[in-house]
Scaffold this motif. Structure first.
Motif, PDB file in Angstrom:
ATOM      1  N   SER A  62       0.817  -1.214   0.000  1.00 29.63           N
ATOM      2  CA  SER A  62       0.000   0.000   0.000  1.00 29.63           C
ATOM      3  C   SER A  62       0.850   1.263   0.000  1.00 29.63           C
ATOM      4  O   SER A  62       0.597   2.193  -0.772  1.00 29.63           O
ATOM      5  N   ASP A 116       2.323   5.201  -2.643  1.00 33.31           N
ATOM      6  CA  ASP A 116       2.153   6.579  -2.193  1.00 33.31           C
ATOM      7  C   ASP A 116       3.487   7.317  -2.151  1.00 33.31           C
ATOM      8  O   ASP A 116       3.573   8.482  -2.536  1.00 33.31           O
ATOM      9  N   SER A 158      -4.797   2.827   6.144  1.00 32.55           N
ATOM     10  CA  SER A 158      -5.861   3.693   5.625  1.00 32.55           C
ATOM     11  C   SER A 158      -6.322   4.697   6.682  1.00 32.55           C
ATOM     12  O   SER A 158      -6.530   5.874   6.385  1.00 32.55           O
ATOM     13  N   VAL A 159      -6.482   4.228   7.926  1.00 29.08           N
ATOM     14  CA  VAL A 159      -6.941   5.110   8.995  1.00 29.08           C
ATOM     15  C   VAL A 159      -5.932   6.230   9.247  1.00 29.08           C
ATOM     16  O   VAL A 159      -6.293   7.403   9.383  1.00 29.08           O
ATOM     17  N   THR A 211      -3.586   7.478   7.202  1.00 30.37           N
ATOM     18  CA  THR A 211      -3.495   8.432   6.094  1.00 30.37           C
ATOM     19  C   THR A 211      -4.770   9.259   5.971  1.00 30.37           C
ATOM     20  O   THR A 211      -4.718  10.450   5.665  1.00 30.37           O
ATOM     21  N   GLN A 212      -5.943   8.622   6.217  1.00 32.75           N
ATOM     22  CA  GLN A 212      -7.197   9.378   6.179  1.00 32.75           C
ATOM     23  C   GLN A 212      -7.265  10.405   7.305  1.00 32.75           C
ATOM     24  O   GLN A 212      -7.931  11.444   7.183  1.00 32.75           O
ATOM     25  N   ALA A 213      -6.580  10.123   8.411  1.00 32.90           N
ATOM     26  CA  ALA A 213      -6.564  11.060   9.540  1.00 32.90           C
ATOM     27  C   ALA A 213      -5.673  12.265   9.276  1.00 32.90           C
ATOM     28  O   ALA A 213      -5.617  13.184  10.101  1.00 32.90           O
ATOM     29  N   GLY A 214      -4.978  12.263   8.156  1.00 35.86           N
ATOM     30  CA  GLY A 214      -4.161  13.421   7.797  1.00 35.86           C
ATOM     31  C   GLY A 214      -2.672  13.208   7.905  1.00 35.86           C
ATOM     32  O   GLY A 214      -1.889  14.098   7.553  1.00 35.86           O
ATOM     33  N   SER A 261       3.182   7.842   8.678  1.00 30.96           N
ATOM     34  CA  SER A 261       2.470   6.590   8.928  1.00 30.96           C
ATOM     35  C   SER A 261       3.434   5.411   8.989  1.00 30.96           C
ATOM     36  O   SER A 261       3.307   4.528   9.839  1.00 30.96           O
ATOM     37  N   GLU A 267     -12.266   3.228  -4.641  1.00 34.30           N
ATOM     38  CA  GLU A 267     -13.047   2.673  -3.523  1.00 34.30           C
ATOM     39  C   GLU A 267     -13.424   1.221  -3.782  1.00 34.30           C
ATOM     40  O   GLU A 267     -13.384   0.380  -2.871  1.00 34.30           O
ATOM     41  N   ARG A 289     -10.309  -0.824  -3.133  1.00 32.91           N
ATOM     42  CA  ARG A 289     -10.008  -0.960  -1.705  1.00 32.91           C
ATOM     43  C   ARG A 289     -10.944  -1.962  -1.035  1.00 32.91           C
ATOM     44  O   ARG A 289     -10.531  -2.732  -0.166  1.00 32.91           O
TER      45      ARG A 289
END
Length: 441
Positions: A45, A49, A193-194, A196-199, A205, A321, A324
């Motif tokens: 993953s 990135d 995912s959590v 990276t989604q949290a900023g 990460s 999506e 994923r």
């Protein structure tokens, strides 16, 4: 002739401290499986990135280079209107993430028994730490690829070591190991995912993931309770020693005194396996290695060659999506089936391979002729794919452990692990021409 009782025979029910030790070792192997496979999952993953940021952040690129890139992107878009293809298949990252592990599994079984387990665990943890640091602070593509390779090296070395280590414990720890490796897929996909989604940036990460190499060391050196005959830092700890020890005798639950004495003497006197014995053992393992190779080839051919092409534009889910969700459902299926060893054991492991190949053919035809109506039909197929792959893994290694001779068991468990890595590598290679073919339509 009936085979002698196994060193790590299935334990009889025990009470008090022995039952506590049994559960402690099961949990220890669960954590080892989780921590060992976690870097492999994360790199599939995170590496993309990191590479993407390096490409977009290259402020020194020439105008000609940017225009060439734009022309390439336009050509790619024009040629992939039917399948919404990426310029490069996701199998490219998978190939970098599996080749070092494959090399370890191909050649190390002949040498690794000469390396003490404590040193192997330190090397695996150090390689994983280096992988996270290299990818986090990489300033060039080659550094990211090198980091992915370190993760693959550490994971491959760990898998071989911990599978062969299980011969010193009751066989139920293989269920803990399998469940932990399955949990790594779900935990890795969700945690990254959590974060990276949290900023958090991909680099931050990945630095957070440095807790897992440390947890690997704690699980091995603190959590496990090995038998007295086991020596962490010497080559003396072998099955033929464990059989002759008091602990070995205790683990051979129910063996007759005369039979036990005969087995212990024979195994002690035989000494380490010769090269001829190793090659003969490998020949006998083919009935397990070939099904493992086939099921993983079909599995990762789906994951890296077909999943990104199973896109349904009419859905409320975007392409990313949908992809994923495919990956998450696959990992949940793997986790469920790798945790099933305590409930059901299936000896006919070729069934998993045949059913997984049917899955791959079905989805290949679905990509070509687009007869599946929507992603909701694909979701249960992908979950079922994960169930087959996870069940194949735990059952194959369980029955290798159960059916191997005492002297051959440690080598057999290490050598058979080449099957999954070889299948994954072949699937990654096969995904390139398949991706090119469909994206050229």
């Amino acid at each position: 002739m009936e085979r002698p009782a196994s060193v790590n025979a299935d334990p009889v029910p025990r009470d008090g401290p022995e039952r506590f030790t049994q559960w402690r070792n099961w949990i220890g192997f669960w954590l080892l499986g989780l921590c060992n496979n976690f870097p492999y999952v994360i790199m599939l993953s995170a590496a993309y990135d990191i590479l993407k940021k390096q490409e977009s952040g290259n402020a020194t690129a020439s105008v000609r280079g940017r225009r060439a890139q734009e022309r390439q992107n336009n050509n790619s878009s024009n040629s992939s209107s039917l399948y919404d293809c990426n310029p490069v298949t996701t199998g490219a990252v998978l190939l970098a993430d599996i080749l070092p592990s494959l090399c370890i599994k191909l050649f190390f079984p002949f040498l690794i028994l000469k390396v003490p387990y404590g040193i192997r665990v330190l090397l695996s943890s150090a390689a994983t730490t280096a992988s996270f640091l290299l990818v986090s602070f990489s300033s060039a593509v080659w550094m990211s690829i090198l980091g992915v390779s370190f993760a693959s090296f550490g994971s491959g070395l760990g898998e071989q070591s911990f599978l062969s280590l299980s011969v010193y414990f009751s066989r139920d720890v293989l269920g803990g190991w399998g469940s932990g490796t399955g949990g790594a897929g779900v935990a890795g996909a969700l945690l990254y995912s959590v974060l990276t989604q949290a900023g958090l940036s991909p680099q931050t990460s990945l630095l957070f993931m440095l807790v897992f190499p440390l947890a690997l060391l704690i699980s091995y050196f603190v959590m496990l309770v090995p038998p007295p005959s086991f020596h962490q830092w010497t080559v003396a700890s072998r099955v033929y020693e464990a059989v002759g020890s008091e602990e070995g005798r205790h683990l051979m639950d129910g063996a007759e005194d005369e039979e036990w004495e005969k087995t212990a003497t024979e195994v002690r006197n035989a000494g380490p396996l010769t090269l001829t014995e190793m090659l003969h053992t490998l020949k006998g393992l083919m009935s397990f290695v070939v099904p493992l190779l086939l099921v993983y080839f079909a599995e990762y051919f789906i994951n890296q060659g077909l999943m990104e092409l199973l896109y349904f534009p009419g859905s409320f889910l975007s392409h990313a999506e949908q992809y994923r969700w495919y990956q998450l459902l696959y990992q949940i299926g793997v986790f469920v089936s790798r945790s099933s060893l305590c409930c059901v054991k299936i000896r006919k492991v070729f069934l998993f391979s045949m059913l997984q190949v049917v899955n791959a053919v079905l989805l290949l035809l679905a990509v070509r002729y687009q007869f599946l109506p929507n992603a909701w039909v694909v979701f249960p197929i992908i979950f079922y794919e994960g169930l087959l792959g996870g069940a194949s893994y735990v059952n194959i290694f369980y029955f290798i452990s159960k059916e191997s001779e005492d002297r051959h068991r440690e080598f057999s468990l290490a050598a058979a692990s080449v099957g999954d890595s070889l299948g994954i590598a072949l699937a990654a290679l096969a995904s390139f021409p398949v991706h090119r073919y469909f994206c050229s339509l």
